[in-house]
Write an enzyme that holds these catalytic residues in place. Structure first.
Site, PDB file in Angstrom:
ATOM      1  N   GLY A   1     -29.135  -6.668 -14.824  1.00 41.51           N
ATOM      2  CA  GLY A   1     -28.880  -8.051 -15.205  1.00 41.51           C
ATOM      3  C   GLY A   1     -27.987  -8.131 -16.418  1.00 41.51           C
ATOM      4  N   ASN A   2     -27.944  -9.273 -17.028  1.00 37.87           N
ATOM      5  CA  ASN A   2     -27.117  -9.442 -18.221  1.00 37.87           C
ATOM      6  C   ASN A   2     -27.836 -10.350 -19.214  1.00 37.87           C
ATOM      7  OD1 ASN A   2     -26.237 -12.314 -17.750  1.00 37.87           O
ATOM      8  ND2 ASN A   2     -25.590 -11.348 -15.846  1.00 37.87           N
ATOM      9  N   ARG A   3     -27.233 -10.540 -20.379  1.00 38.99           N
ATOM     10  CA  ARG A   3     -27.948 -11.215 -21.467  1.00 38.99           C
ATOM     11  C   ARG A   3     -27.745 -12.723 -21.492  1.00 38.99           C
ATOM     12  NH1 ARG A   3     -25.910  -8.808 -26.641  1.00 38.99           N
ATOM     13  NH2 ARG A   3     -27.348 -10.305 -27.544  1.00 38.99           N
TER      14      ARG A   3
END
Ligand code: CTP
Length: 406
Positions: A210-212
């Site tokens: 995923g990402n932030r």
């Protein structure tokens, strides 16, 4: 929130009438103060039986006015209303609604309202029977007809053992609804599709890539568009902030799910804003059961497959072939490049590659962009020219972005 500059600073009169929800009016006062506005409380005598004057004075940072016969030399019974940019009455009891509907001015609050041409926002609070009483229903209808904005009431637990319609709307919602009244309705009738958050690609039932992205900027855009009259659809991938009220919300997990949702919703959108951080790759294989270290060993290589570019697919017509003519497509570019000129060059290339009408560029890093309440963006048009710049809290940045689109 950033403090608005002097031009944008409003003189807000918060009227408080005498119901138990008056204790929550402190939150309303605080909300306006935190948003940077100048708040003046006009409380009825009855309101001060429920909430203390010192509390309201400390929170509003101004004297609290109650008595019609105080400040007569300053003609206070009309001057407070005359100088208000916005009047918000929270809570408004059944009695106060009746007095407002009849134009009665037997106390300072009634005089203030009658002497003002500012927008009036009213948050009723009372027991369900009183809210549903034909007298109250008729009074509310008269007020609405006259252009008064009614916020709530919500349904829920009331003061006694009962619950039902009549609970005062939450303070933050009252503040947001009241400030929205002053916004231009320049997106009325427009259908706006916004993606927000970050897609996640599963590795196994418990892990993902995923990402932030928290989704905060996309959510702020949805709120701002809603408040300017748009009909908003929000496609949300793993929001870390609460989703806004008053928008059509669809949640998605992966890039493939987001692709399907965009393809569907873009067929009926006048403006598409792709604020979500989309996972560019997905694991080639997704394990049915949890991956175990015994089988993975000391080193483990993950084979990834490229996801389609949704934005490019949208603008080229492959993702959603049926799009309304004149649809405006807005992309985002989050870059770590520190040099301003190099950042712009990257962004211009991205705008062209993706065929967007506008590209919103912001810098991200370990400490920048993600998870903070603030943002700084530059907006480029299709030709790569800078058509807007904004810095501040994410809601005000959202409004500046919408200004460009409008
Ligand atoms: N985007 C998309 N589909 C993807 C990746 C990104 O629609 N598979 C959209 C994002 O929603 C955003 C814009 O494209 O509006 C730019 O995203 P970004 O991650 O900056 O672009 P990438 O194409 O992934 O480029 P980079 O190589 O810089 O990661």
């Amino acid at each position: 929130m950033t403090r608005p500059d002097d031009d944008a600073r409003l003189r807000v009169v918060v009227g408080i009438s005498g119901g138990i929800a008056a204790y929550k009016a402190v939150g309303v006062v605080r909300g306006f103060v935190l948003a940077g506005h100048d708040v003046h409380v006009v409380a009825t005598e009855a309101a001060l039986r429920f909430v203390g004057r010192p509390t309201l004075e400390a929170i509003s940072r101004n004297p609290v006015w109650t008595d019609l016969y105080e400040g007569v030399a300053e003609v206070r019974h009309v001057s407070i209303g005359q100088s208000a940019d916005l009047i918000v009455i929270a809570p408004a009891t059944a009695n106060t609604l009746a007095k407002l509907a009849a134009g009665i001015a037997d106390d300072l609050l009634g005089n203030t309202v009658l002497a003002s041409s500012a927008p009036l926002v009213v948050a009723p609070a009372m027991h369900t029977e009183m809210w549903e009483n034909p007298a109250t229903v008729a009074n509310v209808a008269v007020l609405r007809e006259r252009g008064v904005h009614i916020v709530g009431p919500a349904s829920g637990r009331l003061t006694g053992q009962d619950s039902g319609a009549g609970r005062m709307a939450e303070p933050d919602d009252i503040v947001a609804a009241a400030l929205a009244v002053l916004l231009p309705q320049d997106l009325a009738g427009r259908r706006v599709l916004i993606t927000a958050g970050g897609t996640r690609e599963p590795l196994d039932p418990v892990r993902f890539l995923g990402n932030r992205s928290s989704g905060a900027q996309g959510v702020a855009l949805a709120e701002a568009a809603r408040d300017r009259g748009a009909q908003v659809t929000l496609l949300a991938a793993h929001l870390e902030v609460p989703a806004p009220h008053g928008v059509a919300l669809r949640t998605v997990e992966t890039t493939a799910e987001l692709a399907a949702a965009v393809a569907d919703a873009a067929a009926e959108a006048d403006i598409v804003i792709m604020a979500a951080a989309v996972a560019d790759y997905r694991p080639a294989e997704v394990a049915d059961s949890k991956l175990k270290k015994e089988s993975m060993g000391d080193e483990f290589a993950l084979r990834l497959i490229r996801n389609p570019d949704l934005l490019a697919g949208l603008t080229s017509g492959t993702l959603a072939p049926r799009r309304p003519g004149g649809q405006v497509v807005v992309g985002f570019a989050a870059e770590t490049e520190q040099d301003d000129q190099a950042l712009l060059a990257l962004a211009r290339a991205k705008a062209e590659r993706k065929g967007v009408d506008y590209l919103v560029v912001n810098r991200v890093g370990w400490q920048e962009g993600f998870g903070t309440g603030r943002n700084a963006v530059t907006v480029l048009d299709r030709a790569g020219s800078i058509v807007g710049e904004a810095a501040g809290d994410k809601l005000s940045v959202a409004h500046r972005i919408l200004d460009v689109l409008v």
